[in-house]
Enzyme design. Structure first.
Site, PDB file in Angstrom:
ATOM      1  N   GLY A 137       0.782  -1.232   0.000  1.00 52.88           N
ATOM      2  CA  GLY A 137       0.000   0.000   0.000  1.00 52.88           C
ATOM      3  C   GLY A 137       0.812   1.279   0.000  1.00 52.88           C
ATOM      4  N   ASN A 141       1.726  -4.814 -16.014  1.00 50.38           N
ATOM      5  CA  ASN A 141       1.924  -4.332 -14.645  1.00 50.38           C
ATOM      6  C   ASN A 141       0.566  -4.294 -13.930  1.00 50.38           C
ATOM      7  OD1 ASN A 141       2.839  -3.193 -12.300  1.00 50.38           O
ATOM      8  ND2 ASN A 141       3.956  -1.529 -13.285  1.00 50.38           N
ATOM      9  N   GLU A 142      -0.010  -5.465 -13.721  1.00 50.14           N
ATOM     10  CA  GLU A 142      -1.359  -5.573 -13.161  1.00 50.14           C
ATOM     11  C   GLU A 142      -1.450  -5.022 -11.743  1.00 50.14           C
ATOM     12  OE1 GLU A 142      -2.783  -9.576 -13.705  1.00 50.14           O
ATOM     13  OE2 GLU A 142      -2.139  -9.570 -15.810  1.00 50.14           O
ATOM     14  N   TYR A 162      -3.683   1.980  -9.108  1.00 55.59           N
ATOM     15  CA  TYR A 162      -4.198   3.235  -9.670  1.00 55.59           C
ATOM     16  C   TYR A 162      -5.725   3.269  -9.589  1.00 55.59           C
ATOM     17  CZ  TYR A 162       0.505   3.829 -11.617  1.00 55.59           C
ATOM     18  OH  TYR A 162       1.858   3.966 -11.781  1.00 55.59           O
TER      19      TYR A 162
END
Length: 191
Positions: A113, A143-144, A150
């Site tokens: 996080g 870039n999962e 995001y």
């Protein structure tokens, strides 16, 4: 006349719960240089170029003078360890927009996080103090983890640039995402 005591602790420019963002300085050149060669970070950001220590020093010097970029290091609040960087780039004060990028230095700091917290801190600065209206970014389809981070912060997908990056013998799509100031305020500034 009182004497000022110099405190060698880093400046905490934007402070969150577990991390803070601080300006990058010439004393960070070697660490920043090392970070640019982290293989996983290079893969996730699509970085192919090589860098020199002198080139990194000049980059830091140029970005620390202001202009259209805010470059900050991400550090852990409890021990001041730098774990990455985040930047607001191509700031356009007329159209009130910019793009954002972030890189976390090592796998041990991913998935905790820290990235979303750093992005929220910079968005608060961008929409609040800089009075921007729109922040955009691009992320590669492989870039999962970043895409989910995001979206968690409030970015929405706008489109896809097909085969935009050639990396490691393959083409990859680039996903365009953005967040508007009213969307941000609805998520984080509810009355």
């Amino acid at each position: 006349m009182s004497s000022t005591i110099w405190n060698p602790k880093p400046v905490r420019f934007l402070e969150g719960e577990r991390i803070y963002l601080r300006p990058v300085g010439q004393e960070d050149t070697e660490g920043y240089f090392q970070m640019l060669f982290n293989p996983e970070m290079r893969r996730l950001t699509g970085t192919r170029q090589a860098f020199t220590m002198e080139g990194v020093r000049r980059y830091i010097e140029a970005k620390s003078v202001g202009g259209d970029t805010v470059l900050l290091l991400i550090a852990l609040s409890d021990n001041d360890q730098v774990i990455g960087d985040v930047a607001l780039q191509d700031i356009d004060h007329i159209n009130r927009n910019a793009n954002i990028r972030i890189a976390i230095d090592s796998a041990e700091h991913l998935g905790k996080g820290y990235g979303p917290e750093a992005i929220r801190l910079l968005l608060e600065y961008a929409f609040g103090l800089l009075n921007l209206h729109r922040i955009e970014l691009q992320v590669f389809d492989y870039n999962e983890r970043a895409i989910k981070a995001y979206e968690k912060v409030g970015f929405k997908r706008e489109g896809v640039q097909r085969d935009a990056l050639y990396y490691n013998h393959r083409y990859h799509d680039s996903i365009m995402m953005s967040i508007l100031e009213d969307e941000y305020r609805a998520l984080y500034h509810q009355a």
